[in-house]
Scaffold this motif. Sequence first.
Motif, PDB file in Angstrom:
ATOM      1  N   LEU A 124      -6.936   5.688  -4.115  1.00 11.59           N
ATOM      2  CA  LEU A 124      -5.679   5.397  -4.810  1.00 11.59           C
ATOM      3  C   LEU A 124      -5.848   4.511  -6.036  1.00 11.59           C
ATOM      4  O   LEU A 124      -5.025   4.562  -6.954  1.00 11.59           O
ATOM      5  CB  LEU A 124      -4.703   4.708  -3.848  1.00 11.59           C
ATOM      6  CG  LEU A 124      -3.693   5.592  -3.120  1.00 11.59           C
ATOM      7  CD1 LEU A 124      -2.922   4.765  -2.098  1.00 11.59           C
ATOM      8  CD2 LEU A 124      -2.739   6.243  -4.110  1.00 11.59           C
ATOM      9  N   LEU A 125      -6.887   3.709  -6.068  1.00 15.15           N
ATOM     10  CA  LEU A 125      -7.021   2.712  -7.129  1.00 15.15           C
ATOM     11  C   LEU A 125      -7.059   3.369  -8.506  1.00 15.15           C
ATOM     12  O   LEU A 125      -6.402   2.905  -9.446  1.00 15.15           O
ATOM     13  CB  LEU A 125      -8.270   1.859  -6.906  1.00 15.15           C
ATOM     14  CG  LEU A 125      -8.417   0.644  -7.832  1.00 15.15           C
ATOM     15  CD1 LEU A 125      -7.238  -0.299  -7.682  1.00 15.15           C
ATOM     16  CD2 LEU A 125      -9.720  -0.099  -7.542  1.00 15.15           C
ATOM     17  N   PHE A 127       0.834  -1.204   0.000  1.00 15.14           N
ATOM     18  CA  PHE A 127       0.000   0.000   0.000  1.00 15.14           C
ATOM     19  C   PHE A 127       0.866   1.251   0.000  1.00 15.14           C
ATOM     20  O   PHE A 127       0.631   2.184  -0.778  1.00 15.14           O
ATOM     21  CB  PHE A 127      -0.922  -0.003   1.223  1.00 15.14           C
ATOM     22  CG  PHE A 127      -1.782   1.225   1.335  1.00 15.14           C
ATOM     23  CD1 PHE A 127      -3.003   1.298   0.682  1.00 15.14           C
ATOM     24  CD2 PHE A 127      -1.361   2.329   2.070  1.00 15.14           C
ATOM     25  CE1 PHE A 127      -3.794   2.436   0.754  1.00 15.14           C
ATOM     26  CE2 PHE A 127      -2.143   3.471   2.153  1.00 15.14           C
ATOM     27  CZ  PHE A 127      -3.353   3.527   1.491  1.00 15.14           C
ATOM     28  N   LEU A 175      -7.177   0.326  -1.620  1.00 13.14           N
ATOM     29  CA  LEU A 175      -6.829   1.360  -2.597  1.00 13.14           C
ATOM     30  C   LEU A 175      -8.075   2.104  -3.051  1.00 13.14           C
ATOM     31  O   LEU A 175      -8.053   3.329  -3.227  1.00 13.14           O
ATOM     32  CB  LEU A 175      -6.128   0.732  -3.801  1.00 13.14           C
ATOM     33  CG  LEU A 175      -4.743   0.151  -3.556  1.00 13.14           C
ATOM     34  CD1 LEU A 175      -4.259  -0.596  -4.793  1.00 13.14           C
ATOM     35  CD2 LEU A 175      -3.747   1.225  -3.161  1.00 13.14           C
TER      36      LEU A 175
END
Length: 228
Positions: free
Chosen positions: A173-174, A11, A168
Amino acid sequence: MTSRLPLHAEFLLLAHDDRSGRPLIDSTHLKAGLAGAAVTELTLQEALRLEGDGRSARLHATGRAVAPELEEALARADGRSPKDAVARIGGGRSWRDRAGHLEAATLAGLEGAGVGVRGEQTVLGVFHRKVWREQDPAVEREIVERLRNAVRATGEPDTRTAVLVSLLSATGLLRKVLPEQDKRVLAARAKEISAGQWGGQAVATAIQEVEAAVVAAVVAAGAAGASS
């Protein structure tokens, strides 16, 4: 590196921009995601076990040894609900940067493995800020490719990849890691993966509780920011 990294390391690696060396998300999202990844890693290692149901459910240490970087997180999570564990590790309810030690120790581990190196950047000739410089891009490429395969496929990915997709997605974040994917399709697939039945039932329940705690922390931070 041939072995897979622990979730909190994956991560944190993905959370940094390859060019600038700076985090791709704000500190609140980063700390919540890192805390959630750490609790999940401890659960997958069976160092933490969720006991009880509903609001009475609590995480309890099993006595299993963990890596030094996770010892403080384990102690803070022991006897707490998943929501409280994420808050205590991420510093969501404290003026102290409780996630700072975990972040520093995780980056130190990645540095020691030759994945990258920590450094400082001078801004306007006065201010100094920490940056992360990648040294072995193959490590991150493998993680991103695994994520890409997971969101493109129709089946259920392995447990660790499924959890990483969920974390995520919860922290925003993904879509930054997989910018070529359609945002709506990506969000729908992430939701589908999060709701999957991967792993044992007890572990899956604990992980879903942790994911919900990360989402709650992110939403609460957003609401606080909007009202200030």
